[in-house]
Design a protein around this motif. Structure first.
Motif, PDB file in Angstrom:
ATOM      1  N   VAL A  34      -1.109 -13.308 -26.315  1.00  0.00           N
ATOM      2  CA  VAL A  34      -2.419 -12.663 -26.393  1.00  0.00           C
ATOM      3  C   VAL A  34      -2.443 -11.486 -25.433  1.00  0.00           C
ATOM      4  CG1 VAL A  34      -3.664 -14.720 -27.162  1.00  0.00           C
ATOM      5  CG2 VAL A  34      -3.386 -14.305 -24.715  1.00  0.00           C
ATOM      6  N   ALA A  35      -3.354 -10.542 -25.708  1.00  0.00           N
ATOM      7  CA  ALA A  35      -3.426  -9.345 -24.860  1.00  0.00           C
ATOM      8  C   ALA A  35      -4.819  -8.756 -24.870  1.00  0.00           C
ATOM      9  CB  ALA A  35      -2.427  -8.292 -25.341  1.00  0.00           C
ATOM     10  N   MET A  36      -5.121  -8.045 -23.810  1.00  0.00           N
ATOM     11  CA  MET A  36      -6.311  -7.202 -23.741  1.00  0.00           C
ATOM     12  C   MET A  36      -5.944  -5.956 -22.949  1.00  0.00           C
ATOM     13  SD  MET A  36      -8.754  -9.180 -20.952  1.00  0.00           S
ATOM     14  CE  MET A  36     -10.152  -8.166 -21.344  1.00  0.00           C
ATOM     15  N   ILE A  37      -6.650  -4.879 -23.217  1.00  0.00           N
ATOM     16  CA  ILE A  37      -6.429  -3.610 -22.518  1.00  0.00           C
ATOM     17  C   ILE A  37      -7.508  -3.436 -21.462  1.00  0.00           C
ATOM     18  CG2 ILE A  37      -6.448  -1.085 -22.802  1.00  0.00           C
ATOM     19  CD1 ILE A  37      -3.926  -2.413 -23.891  1.00  0.00           C
ATOM     20  N   VAL A  38      -7.091  -3.020 -20.273  1.00  0.00           N
ATOM     21  CA  VAL A  38      -8.044  -2.734 -19.204  1.00  0.00           C
ATOM     22  C   VAL A  38      -7.721  -1.384 -18.570  1.00  0.00           C
ATOM     23  CG1 VAL A  38      -8.482  -5.176 -18.696  1.00  0.00           C
ATOM     24  CG2 VAL A  38      -6.748  -3.948 -17.389  1.00  0.00           C
ATOM     25  N   GLY A  39      -8.750  -0.713 -18.119  1.00  0.00           N
ATOM     26  CA  GLY A  39      -8.602   0.513 -17.344  1.00  0.00           C
ATOM     27  C   GLY A  39      -9.026   0.273 -15.913  1.00  0.00           C
ATOM     28  N   SER A  40      -9.378  -0.965 -15.629  1.00  0.00           N
ATOM     29  CA  SER A  40      -9.835  -1.321 -14.293  1.00  0.00           C
ATOM     30  C   SER A  40      -8.869  -2.334 -13.703  1.00  0.00           C
ATOM     31  CB  SER A  40     -11.248  -1.899 -14.361  1.00  0.00           C
ATOM     32  OG  SER A  40     -11.289  -2.964 -15.296  1.00  0.00           O
TER      33      SER A  40
END
Length: 165
Positions: A34-40
């Motif tokens: 599983v994955a998610m994108i973060v900019g923080s």
């Protein structure tokens, strides 16, 4: 001078600060990556080594990451914009066609990412409409040389080195 404090003004003003883009990955208990994108994302402490990222409480990907035994931060390279869009999507099979290895703790390390940081969950705190997620670092490495993928004023970009005399 602007004294607005509504969400739109806050987002617009904060957009002037460029952020790096990371893919937070994990191996779900059902055996699927599983994955998610973060900019923080940020480093927090050297002793013990801690990092943090800030998932949105409304994220559909965050509960999948939270269900994992830990997570791996993948620092995306400037040629991974399309991959970023795929991993940020609502597609339930985000990893179809995504080449990856496994970190020492079993989370996906994405091929072509600049660096990876393998973590266990250290603490999670509520912070408005987000969580502050602290990870204890167990292993890390530079995976691929290059420049990071950045997000600035609503668009993707890269680092342009300054020329020095």
């Amino acid at each position: 001078m602007t004294f607005e404090t509504d969400a739109a003004a806050f987002r617009r003003i904060m957009g002037h600060y460029p952020t790096g883009i990371c893919a937070i990955t994990g191996m779900h208990p059902d055996g699927k990556p599983v994955a998610m994108i973060v900019g923080s994302f940020t480093s927090v402490s050297l002793d013990p080594p801690l990092v943090a990222f800030f998932p949105d409480k409304a994220s559909s990907s965050w509960p999948k990451i939270r269900a994992c035994d830990g997570f791996c931060v993948n620092v995306l390279a400037d040629d991974q914009e399309e991959l970023c869009r795929v991993l940020a999507s609502k597609n339930p099979d985000k990893f179809d066609g995504v080449t990856h290895d496994l970190s020492p703790r079993g989370a996906p390390i994405i091929e072509g990412a600049l660096a990876w940081i393998d973590c266990s969950f250290h603490a999670i705190h509520e912070a408005g409409d987000h969580y502050i997620t602290l990870g204890k670092v167990h292993a890390l490495d530079i995976h691929h040389p290059g420049a990071p993928l950045l997000f600035h004023k609503g668009t993707y970009g890269t680092v342009t080195p300054l020329s020095r005399p």
